[in-house]
Design an enzyme around this catalytic site. Structure first.
Site, mmCIF file in Angstrom:
data_model
loop_
_atom_site.group_PDB
_atom_site.id
_atom_site.type_symbol
_atom_site.label_atom_id
_atom_site.label_comp_id
_atom_site.label_asym_id
_atom_site.label_seq_id
_atom_site.Cartn_x
_atom_site.Cartn_y
_atom_site.Cartn_z
ATOM 1 N N ASP A 83 0.900 -1.293 0.076
ATOM 2 C CA ASP A 83 -0.069 -0.107 0.002
ATOM 3 C C ASP A 83 0.762 1.160 -0.190
ATOM 4 O OD1 ASP A 83 0.729 -0.706 2.671
ATOM 5 O OD2 ASP A 83 -0.684 0.412 3.341
ATOM 6 N N GLU A 147 0.267 -1.515 5.544
ATOM 7 C CA GLU A 147 1.315 -0.960 6.446
ATOM 8 C C GLU A 147 1.141 0.665 6.850
ATOM 9 O OE1 GLU A 147 5.344 0.832 7.673
ATOM 10 O OE2 GLU A 147 4.025 1.307 5.976
HETATM 11 ZN ZN LIG Z 1 6.811 2.254 4.089
#
Ligand SMILES: [Zn+2]
Length: 434
Positions: A83, A147
């Site tokens: 992401d 993340e």
């Molecule tokens: Zn990163």
């Protein structure tokens, strides 16, 4: 040795992954699946058997294992998130999801954070499949979702629900580290991350007596909150040197030929000039007030007022962080963790650290490798629950004037093709020697 095709592929994969928009707006608003499928196809081409795992539909993670030549050796985890943070196209020179390669530079959101590393991992393992080379240790590859928000659909989910996929992994390697830091006077430093500060995002709640804005009120929640926020914002956190930061300061002092006096760190930082940037955010805890929320009408004193604070604590610094916050908030303001993540500390006297250093030095002999502690956090925090020690090692050889730190979540994020080529060569060398 990584072959020419690997050098072509790393550029193409970086560009392709950027074009697959995996913007993570938080609150579950993200879809990594197209990027996960792209990565899985390229791993399968290389003879691996990737598994796709989702806690939430569309939030796809990919895990695959490359069998090492020594079945008795501990495994190494190699992970990268899929992401990216949002990008406002109007602010950019090129469209942030174009993946355009212009004048030897790949442009777009994720070019350094961190589709570059995802592409490097893919290019390296595919080159092994062509040449028949294999690492000594098993290498577990994980491409993660989420993340950039809570990691609950990504590394947190993998660590909690699929620990068996990481069987035997003792160490992990991922983002932010092994890039060229130019100090402005000709020195090139390659900081390798061996630690992360912990995350302590706080919610402060002040309570008081609600009432009319024209009356005397010594229990005003807004006044109480403002006082606490000011004390936190003004607080001078004491210096605390962790093993990684002490080692970093000692090595930098030697490089600059200055007195390595760790009892006078502020003076030492001054003498290091621009290189002080590598350590200055990690010599103490920090707490920055960032959000305020109180009241609804100018002549009404509310009964409650709320603030949020971005706190970060050093490895070993959490207890002091908590007791200091208790004192700074005082009796009229409560605080709690809105979000908390552990701090990490990785050892430097290990064969793995030595091999990361050697791989950089082989391809950048003019560079000086030093350890550093990250001021923020990565997926390594989640994987630490499985007993995996995390290092930040995403090798990039960068030209002077390229502001690496500004690329993270910044406008016009981009990465030179040459930097990606260096990354493939160094990552390949490190993994085969590890
Ligand atoms: Zn990163």
């Amino acid at each position: 040795m990584a072959d020419d095709l690997a050098l072509d592929e790393v550029v193409r994969f970086t560009s392709d992954l950027i074009r697959l928009d995996t913007t993570n707006r938080g609150g579950g608003d993200c879809r990594e699946r197209p990027a996960a499928e792209y990565a899985a196809e390229r791993l399968a081409d290389a003879g691996l058997e990737p598994v796709l795992l989702e806690r939430t539909e569309g939030r796809t993670n990919v895990v695959a294992r490359v069998a090492g030549t020594d079945p008795g050796a501990d495994a190494l985890l190699l992970h990268g998130h899929l992401d990216v943070v949002p990008a406002e196209a109007a602010d950019w020179t090129v469209h942030p999801f174009s993946g355009e390669v212009r004048d030897g530079v790949v442009w777009g959101r994720g070019a350094v954070d961190m589709k570059n590393m995802d592409a490097m991992i893919l290019a390296v393992v595919r080159s092994w499949a062509r040449t028949g080379e294999r690492p000594r240790r098993d290498v577990v590859i994980a491409f993660t979702a989420d993340e950039e928000a809570s990691a609950e659909d990504g590394s947190g989910f993998l660590a909690d629900r699929h620990p068996g996929l990481f069987e035997g992994c003792t160490e992990g390697v991922s983002e932010s580290g092994a890039f060229t830091f130019h100090d402005g006077s000709g020195r090139q430093i390659y900081p390798v991350a061996a630690g992360e500060r912990g995350t302590g995002w706080l919610k402060l709640t002040a309570r008081g007596r609600a009432g009319h804005g024209s009356k005397v009120n010594r229990e005003n929640a807004v006044t109480r909150l403002a006082a606490a926020v000011t004390r936190i914002g003004d607080h001078e956190w004491p210096l605390r040197l962790t093993p990684t930061v002490s080692a970093a300061l000692t090595e930098l002092a030697a490089l600059y030929g200055v007195d390595p006096d760790l009892a006078r760190v502020d003076q030492l930082l001054e003498k290091l000039g621009p290189a002080a940037k590598l350590v200055e955010s990690t010599v103490r805890n920090s707490a920055n007030p960032t959000m305020l929320d109180a009241g609804y009408k100018v002549n009404v004193i509310p009964g409650e007022a709320v603030a949020y604070v971005d706190g970060r604590f050093l490895p070993g610094g959490e207890d002091e962080f908590r007791t200091t916050l208790d004192r700074l908030t005082g009796p009229d303001v409560d605080w709690e963790f809105h979000h908390r993540e552990v701090a990490l500390q990785a050892p430097l006297d290990t064969p793995t650290y030595a091999r990361m250093r050697a791989a950089i030095e082989e391809f950048a002999p003019e560079g000086h490798v030093v350890p550093y502690c990250m001021s923020g956090g990565t997926d390594a925090k989640q994987f630490s629950r499985l007993g995996i020690t995390g290092y930040g090692f995403t090798p990039l050889k960068l030209p002077e004037g390229y502001d690496y730190q500004a690329m993270f979540h910044g406008v016009d994020e981009r990465v030179p093709v040459e930097a990606l080529h260096f990354g493939v060569r160094v990552l390949d060398r490190f993994l085969r020697s590890a």
